[in-house]
Design a protein around this motif. Structure first.
Motif, mmCIF file in Angstrom:
data_model
loop_
_atom_site.group_PDB
_atom_site.id
_atom_site.type_symbol
_atom_site.label_atom_id
_atom_site.label_comp_id
_atom_site.label_asym_id
_atom_site.label_seq_id
_atom_site.Cartn_x
_atom_site.Cartn_y
_atom_site.Cartn_z
ATOM 1 N N UNK A 117 0.551 -1.571 -0.100
ATOM 2 C CA UNK A 117 0.045 0.154 0.369
ATOM 3 C C UNK A 117 0.778 0.853 0.161
ATOM 4 N N UNK A 118 0.342 2.641 -0.745
ATOM 5 C CA UNK A 118 1.328 3.568 -0.681
ATOM 6 C C UNK A 118 1.251 3.896 0.324
ATOM 7 N N UNK A 119 2.383 4.401 0.803
ATOM 8 C CA UNK A 119 2.894 4.849 2.186
ATOM 9 C C UNK A 119 3.498 3.892 2.545
ATOM 10 N N UNK A 120 3.371 2.976 2.790
ATOM 11 C CA UNK A 120 3.864 1.615 3.950
ATOM 12 C C UNK A 120 5.570 1.692 3.853
ATOM 13 N N UNK A 121 6.172 1.448 4.434
ATOM 14 C CA UNK A 121 7.405 1.275 4.407
ATOM 15 C C UNK A 121 7.838 -0.580 5.382
ATOM 16 N N UNK A 122 8.443 -1.000 5.204
ATOM 17 C CA UNK A 122 9.202 -1.457 5.816
ATOM 18 C C UNK A 122 7.882 -2.718 6.245
ATOM 19 N N UNK A 123 6.941 -3.017 5.707
ATOM 20 C CA UNK A 123 5.546 -3.175 5.900
ATOM 21 C C UNK A 123 5.749 -5.043 6.028
ATOM 22 N N UNK A 124 4.497 -5.559 6.602
ATOM 23 C CA UNK A 124 4.712 -6.860 7.054
ATOM 24 C C UNK A 124 3.313 -7.310 7.066
ATOM 25 N N UNK A 125 3.291 -8.778 7.017
ATOM 26 C CA UNK A 125 1.411 -8.507 7.271
ATOM 27 C C UNK A 125 1.812 -10.189 8.562
ATOM 28 N N UNK A 126 0.734 -9.259 9.142
ATOM 29 C CA UNK A 126 0.727 -9.287 11.254
ATOM 30 C C UNK A 126 1.152 -11.369 10.846
ATOM 31 N N UNK A 127 1.715 -11.808 11.709
ATOM 32 C CA UNK A 127 1.836 -13.101 12.195
ATOM 33 C C UNK A 127 1.740 -13.475 14.070
ATOM 34 N N UNK A 128 1.311 -12.369 14.709
ATOM 35 C CA UNK A 128 1.512 -13.046 16.169
ATOM 36 C C UNK A 128 0.968 -14.018 16.106
ATOM 37 N N UNK A 129 1.156 -14.461 16.973
ATOM 38 C CA UNK A 129 0.584 -16.104 17.072
ATOM 39 C C UNK A 129 -0.837 -16.298 18.080
ATOM 40 N N UNK A 130 -0.908 -15.067 18.567
ATOM 41 C CA UNK A 130 -1.952 -15.103 19.489
ATOM 42 C C UNK A 130 -3.703 -14.531 18.308
#
Ligand code: SF4
Length: 184
Positions: A117-130
């Motif tokens: 997405x525009x404006x997202x830097x160093x993004x990542x899909x959330x993967x917290x086990x909770x």
């Protein structure tokens, strides 16, 4: 002293799965009629209480569709505990707006929102086990459990919810007259 025997109140639980709480807002739109309802209804799990798990209930009202593993768990808990289960609003009945993602690849969706997405830097899909595991598509609740009644609308009006509940609690088969049916 009155010799009338107090009647047990009807126990009602409500929850929102993949929904926007708009259907719960409609519930509040019953306005002062909520006071009449409070005389005959006792709330179990709902945004009005701090109860975390649905116990044995007469009526369960479900807003929202099923988009993740926690939704499945909560919905099954409601079905186990509620004598009558009601799908409230378009999202619970057919998946509604959240189900628009069913036409897209889930991985692409997550990448688009969290990474590209525009404006997202160093993004990542959330993967917290909770975090609850996402399902590959959003399901209407009747694809997961048996549903007794459906109140259509996005959201159904407070008048529609009032009419439905007073019929059901009064022992009548709920019937919504045409002016109370909303699909917009
Ligand atoms: Fe919100 Fe409409 Fe879905 Fe109800 S049916 S949860 S108002 S989007």
């Amino acid at each position: 002293m009155s010799d009338s025997i107090p009647m047990p109140r009807v126990r009602v639980a409500t929850t929102s799965l993949a929904g926007c709480f708009g259907c719960h807002m409609s519930f509040l739109d019953m306005d002062e009629r909520l006071l009449d309802l409070a005389k005959v209804v006792e709330f179990d799990r709902s945004p009005l209480t701090d109860i975390k798990h649905c116990g044995p209930c007469d009526i369960g009202l479900i807003e929202g569709g099923v988009c993740n593993a926690e939704n499945v768990h909560v919905l099954r808990e409601f079905r186990r505990n509620c004598k009558t289960l009601v799908a409230v609003g378009a999202c619970a009945i057919n998946g509604g707006l959240p189900a628009q993602r069913n036409h897209l690849d889930l991985g692409d969706c997550l990448q688009q929102v969290y990474v590209k997405r525009d404006g997202v830097e160093d993004g990542g899909v959330p993967d917290d086990p909770e975090l609850p595991l996402l399902l590959d598509r959003v399901h209407p609740i009747h694809e997961v459990v048996r549903v007794d009644y459906f109140i259509p609308g996005c959201p159904p009006s407070g008048d529609a919810i009032w009419t439905f509940l007073t019929d059901l609690i009064g022992g009548r088969t709920p019937r919504l007259p045409h002016p109370l049916l909303h699909f917009d």
